[in-house]
Write an enzyme that holds these catalytic residues in place. Structure first.
Site, short mmCIF file in Angstrom:
data_model
loop_
_atom_site.label_atom_id
_atom_site.label_comp_id
_atom_site.label_asym_id
_atom_site.label_seq_id
_atom_site.Cartn_x
_atom_site.Cartn_y
_atom_site.Cartn_z
CG ASN A 266 -1.66 1.44 1.40
OD1 ASN A 266 -2.71 1.59 0.47
ND2 ASN A 266 -1.37 2.32 2.31
CG ASP B 233 -1.09 -4.84 5.60
OD1 ASP B 233 -1.65 -5.16 6.42
OD2 ASP B 233 -0.64 -3.54 5.36
CG ASP C 151 -5.64 6.02 -2.89
OD1 ASP C 151 -4.94 5.21 -2.27
OD2 ASP C 151 -5.41 6.47 -3.72
CG HIS D 170 -5.92 1.88 3.36
ND1 HIS D 170 -6.79 2.72 3.62
CD2 HIS D 170 -5.92 0.71 4.40
CE1 HIS D 170 -7.04 2.67 5.10
NE2 HIS D 170 -6.48 1.34 5.59
CD GLU E 80 -5.68 -5.33 7.54
OE1 GLU E 80 -6.13 -4.70 8.71
OE2 GLU E 80 -4.89 -5.01 6.76
#
Length: 494
Positions: free
Chosen positions: A104, A235, A198, A239, A265
């Protein structure tokens, strides 16, 4: 894989010192013995905080504890050789290995760049200031110690859409980076919390840059080749645009030598959001059942006031069991962490029985519940708190019971607010069980199991009840459990 059972082999406060990989290698035999057949490893890549990094402050995806970066060669968990040794030990015991994918954001850039940014309202990220600020930002990643080995990709400000710190002028906040890809604002197909979620932290990776998405696909091929992993835990997907992970999962499944187990997740207690995400990625990943984890937290705090008939209402495992990974705790929900929602120790055997012995969902076991944990950190009031997470007695027996007795048709007896039960019928090859649990006083359930179970003697596999139960000619008997406890009844001679 028969009755897949996942173990999260770390927690947020696992001690520093590079011991985890070696410890895991030594314990691989024992994990197989109790019925663990999948292990989720902590992030194996080098983080910005080096040997102290839990792994979610990703610096270099291609450094698995091999290069002298961020003040250390090894990660918090050990070096690359120890990682591969641990994976080999698990595979020798027929235990699948899941790697944690943290793409991310990045942290710990090597160089500053001149960039242009716009201030963003932290409470509503869709509100972006028209004013453009000329400044400097830590956005260039060159990985000098790795010197182009494995990948010569250089990350710069074109690879990111947001940042939380700028210099000249010095300012903290949330800033949208101005580049060729961010003209329309943030990415779509992300969670709508804060207007658009985001941005989470650090240098926010922008998946609209094709070079970035190709690099992350290349890294996946590389890490599968290096580790021979069997799947991934993804993960912070709320986002990250769903369209990217749909594309990425299609890619890794296509190039993998065998089907991969993938769980993401998406931490939301709104089951509708989880189902929307599953639809957006065409069902290509499972999700952790965050609503169920919160239910366990609430039930453990409320005790006998909690109506156990509704423990699965509004959960992912109820709505879509084929895409649910069930859990009692993880590194984010443990005490003093960001999503703190601990389940009280007295209730954990009940919670684990509900995820390990039912047929729905893939259960995930948390490291401290199997091995214990003690640590200190600052609480919300700023004062140091000590936390002791005890080993959950009989958890190893419950995991073993899953492999031995969680077979056949499931029948629910959720007909009392405090005492509930369910049975597994067994199969021709494998025996079944009767599970009775109570969050109040001593409980009992009279169950008609059918002719196949006529005149059978039953014992509590957990040993919480000393008596034996004998079914009559119709296969009916009354099964018991202690107050605030669970019993797993199995036929005496199995």
């Amino acid at each position: 894989m028969k009755n897949p059972t996942l173990l999260q082999y770390f927690h947020w406060y696992y001690p520093d010192g590079g011991k985890l990989w070696s410890e895991l290698a030594e314990r691989a035999d024992g994990l197989n013995d109790i019925g663990i057949n999948m292990v989720w490893l902590p992030p194996a890549c080098k983080g910005a905080s080096g040997g102290y990094s839990v792994g979610y402050d990703t610096y270099d995806l291609f450094d698995l504890g091999e290069f002298d970066q961020k003040g250390t060669i090894a990660t918090k968990y050990g070096d690359k050789r120890q990682l591969l040794t641990a994976i080999d030990a698990l595979k020798k015991n027929n235990i699948a290995v899941l790697l944690d994918v943290v793409v991310n954001h990045k942290m710990g850039a090597d160089e500053k760049e001149r960039i242009r940014v716009q201030r963003v309202n932290q409470d509503d990220r869709t509100q972006i200031d028209d004013n453009i600020i000329e400044c400097e930002g830590w956005t260039r990643y060159t990985f000098p110690a790795r010197a182009g080995q494995y990948s010569n990709f250089i990350w710069d400000y074109h690879c990111f859409s947001g940042i939380d710190h700028i210099e000249n002028p010095d300012e903290d906040g949330i800033f949208k980076i101005v580049n060729d890809y961010t003209g329309d604002g943030w990415n779509d197909q992300v969670d709508d919390e804060m207007g658009n979620f985001d941005y989470l932290m650090g240098e926010n990776i922008d998946f609209r840059n094709h070079a970035v998405t190709e690099e992350i696909k290349y890294w996946a091929r590389w890490v599968m080749e290096q580790t021979h992993c069997d799947g991934f835990r993804l993960d912070a997907v709320k986002h990250i645009p769903a369209w990217f992970y749909k594309e990425w999962i299609e890619h890794v499944q296509a190039v993998a030598p065998k089907p991969l187990f993938i769980v993401a997740e998406y931490w939301s207690h709104e089951v509708d959001k989880l189902q929307t995400y599953i639809d957006q990625v065409d069902g290509k990943t499972m999700l952790f059942d965050a609503p169920l984890q919160m239910k366990f937290h609430e039930a453990s705090r409320q005790g006998a006031e909690y109506d156990m008939r509704h423990i699965f209402t509004g959960t992912l495992v109820e709505a879509d069991p084929f895409h649910a990974v069930t859990l009692v705790a993880n590194h984010d929900t443990q005490p003093l962490q960001a999503l703190e929602a601990p389940v009280e120790p007295w209730f954990k055997p009940l919670a684990y029985a509900l995820i390990l012995l039912r047929e729905n969902g893939v259960p995930s076991v948390f490291y401290p519940d199997l091995y214990g944990a003690s640590y200190e950190d600052s609480g919300e009031n700023g004062e140091t708190c000590r936390v002791d997470m005890p080993v959950i007695n009989q958890l190893d027996r419950l995991i073993l019971a899953r492999q031995r007795f969680a077979h056949g048709i499931q029948t629910l007896f959720f007909d009392h607010p405090n005492c509930i039960a369910f049975s597994r019928s067994g199969t021709e090859e494998n025996p079944g069980c009767v599970v009775v649990l109570s969050n109040g006083d001593d409980g009992e359930k009279t169950l008609l199991l059918g002719d196949n179970y006529a005149n059978k003697t039953w014992r509590d596999f957990l040993g919480n009840r000393d008596e034996y139960v004998v079914t009559n000619d119709q296969g009916e008997a009354t099964f018991f459990c202690n107050a605030g406890s669970v019993s797993v009844w199995v036929i005496e001679d199995v």
